[in-house]
Design a protein around this motif. Sequence first.
Motif: not given
Length: 105
Positions: A1-19
């Motif tokens: 099972m993936n952590s919430w943080n990993l899923e969050y990064l997969r979902t929003y990483g391509p869309l949002l800047s790091c900050s």
Amino acid sequence: MNSWNLEYLRTYGPLLSCSSLLRYRRAMIRDRNAEVPFDETIELKMKGPPPRVITIRPSSNDGYTLREIFVQEVYANVRKHVSDAGCVMDLGTNIGLASVYFISQ
């Protein structure tokens, strides 16, 4: 099972800047803990093309709309069929993310 943080990064990483990823994550956690007033807003820098800044209210439905439009791409089929449209009219039923989606890419 993936952590919430990993899923969050997969979902929003391509869309949002790091900050913006960090800012939005903090806001989501605060909202989950009922610590965000309804009228509080945050600015998020979205990756391009073209790069742009959007303002959302974390304790409203804006986050769901962001996910629906940019992650689930509910307007992808519309974009495909009207790719050469010179004008898009956003009728203002939310915060303008549909317009942002149509001018991107």
